[in-house]
Scaffold this motif. Sequence first.
Motif, PDB file in Angstrom:
ATOM      1  N   LEU A   4       0.811  -1.224   0.000  1.00  0.00           N
ATOM      2  CA  LEU A   4       0.000   0.000   0.000  1.00  0.00           C
ATOM      3  C   LEU A   4       0.844   1.274   0.000  1.00  0.00           C
ATOM      4  N   GLY A   5       2.154   1.141   0.223  1.00  0.00           N
ATOM      5  CA  GLY A   5       3.019   2.317   0.182  1.00  0.00           C
ATOM      6  C   GLY A   5       3.726   2.660   1.473  1.00  0.00           C
ATOM      7  N   ALA A   6       3.575   1.841   2.506  1.00  0.00           N
ATOM      8  CA  ALA A   6       4.325   2.063   3.739  1.00  0.00           C
ATOM      9  C   ALA A   6       5.789   1.722   3.496  1.00  0.00           C
ATOM     10  N   THR A   7       6.639   2.222   4.366  1.00  0.00           N
ATOM     11  CA  THR A   7       8.058   1.925   4.318  1.00  0.00           C
ATOM     12  C   THR A   7       8.456   1.289   5.644  1.00  0.00           C
ATOM     13  N   LYS A   8       9.348   0.306   5.586  1.00  0.00           N
ATOM     14  CA  LYS A   8       9.849  -0.317   6.817  1.00  0.00           C
ATOM     15  C   LYS A   8      11.280   0.155   7.030  1.00  0.00           C
ATOM     16  N   PRO A   9      11.497   1.023   8.032  1.00  0.00           N
ATOM     17  CA  PRO A   9      12.854   1.506   8.293  1.00  0.00           C
ATOM     18  C   PRO A   9      13.788   0.364   8.698  1.00  0.00           C
ATOM     19  N   GLU A  10      15.056   0.548   8.441  1.00  0.00           N
ATOM     20  CA  GLU A  10      16.045  -0.459   8.802  1.00  0.00           C
ATOM     21  C   GLU A  10      16.120  -0.626  10.319  1.00  0.00           C
ATOM     22  N   HIS A  11      16.019   0.465  11.068  1.00  0.00           N
ATOM     23  CA  HIS A  11      16.100   0.428  12.534  1.00  0.00           C
ATOM     24  C   HIS A  11      14.808  -0.148  13.111  1.00  0.00           C
ATOM     25  N   GLN A  12      14.878  -1.327  13.700  1.00  0.00           N
ATOM     26  CA  GLN A  12      13.718  -2.043  14.246  1.00  0.00           C
ATOM     27  C   GLN A  12      14.028  -2.478  15.683  1.00  0.00           C
ATOM     28  N   PRO A  13      13.801  -1.612  16.678  1.00  0.00           N
ATOM     29  CA  PRO A  13      14.175  -1.938  18.051  1.00  0.00           C
ATOM     30  C   PRO A  13      13.244  -2.922  18.756  1.00  0.00           C
ATOM     31  N   GLY A  14      12.136  -3.295  18.156  1.00  0.00           N
ATOM     32  CA  GLY A  14      11.165  -4.157  18.820  1.00  0.00           C
ATOM     33  C   GLY A  14      11.441  -5.638  18.741  1.00  0.00           C
ATOM     34  N   GLY A  15      12.472  -6.032  18.011  1.00  0.00           N
ATOM     35  CA  GLY A  15      12.746  -7.453  17.854  1.00  0.00           C
ATOM     36  C   GLY A  15      11.555  -8.158  17.238  1.00  0.00           C
ATOM     37  N   HIS A  16      11.115  -9.264  17.849  1.00  0.00           N
ATOM     38  CA  HIS A  16       9.975 -10.029  17.340  1.00  0.00           C
ATOM     39  C   HIS A  16       8.650  -9.551  17.936  1.00  0.00           C
ATOM     40  N   ARG A  17       8.708  -8.573  18.847  1.00  0.00           N
ATOM     41  CA  ARG A  17       7.488  -8.113  19.530  1.00  0.00           C
ATOM     42  C   ARG A  17       6.682  -7.116  18.715  1.00  0.00           C
ATOM     43  N   TRP A  18       7.344  -6.221  17.994  1.00  0.00           N
ATOM     44  CA  TRP A  18       6.630  -5.260  17.161  1.00  0.00           C
ATOM     45  C   TRP A  18       7.519  -4.824  16.006  1.00  0.00           C
ATOM     46  N   ARG A  19       6.880  -4.231  15.005  1.00  0.00           N
ATOM     47  CA  ARG A  19       7.593  -3.722  13.829  1.00  0.00           C
ATOM     48  C   ARG A  19       7.182  -2.276  13.597  1.00  0.00           C
TER      49      ARG A  19
END
Length: 122
Positions: A92-107
């Motif tokens: 849909l056009g979202a972007t996923k930043p490289e920095h992901q501090p949530g591990g497997h708990r959140w994105r």
Amino acid sequence: MPPQMKLTAITLDCADPEALAAFYRRATGFELHPTSDSDFAGLTREDGLFIGFQRVDDYQPPRWPAQTVPQQIHLDFAVDDLDEAEALLLKLGATKPEHQPGGHRWRIFTDPAGHPFCLTRA
């Protein structure tokens, strides 16, 4: 005891209210509010929660994770399947930043106007 307050609306600044409303409409299934126009668009959920998108001149999107332009606000959404939701949001056009501090708990993602938002497991 403080007065009871019920959250009824959240409004995000952006450069293009109609486009941002369309993104969140496809992502959430909320209904387009009938008074939406080119300067202000809104979505409503069945229980009445309203998400508004208002045009701001010279809008500067937040920068994640840097704070050169602060986050301003971020939304959290609970989903049953993180991978499935991620695939849809990226389409849909979202972007996923490289920095992901949530591990497997959140994105963390950013919407087309740059606002960060999180997906968590329901």
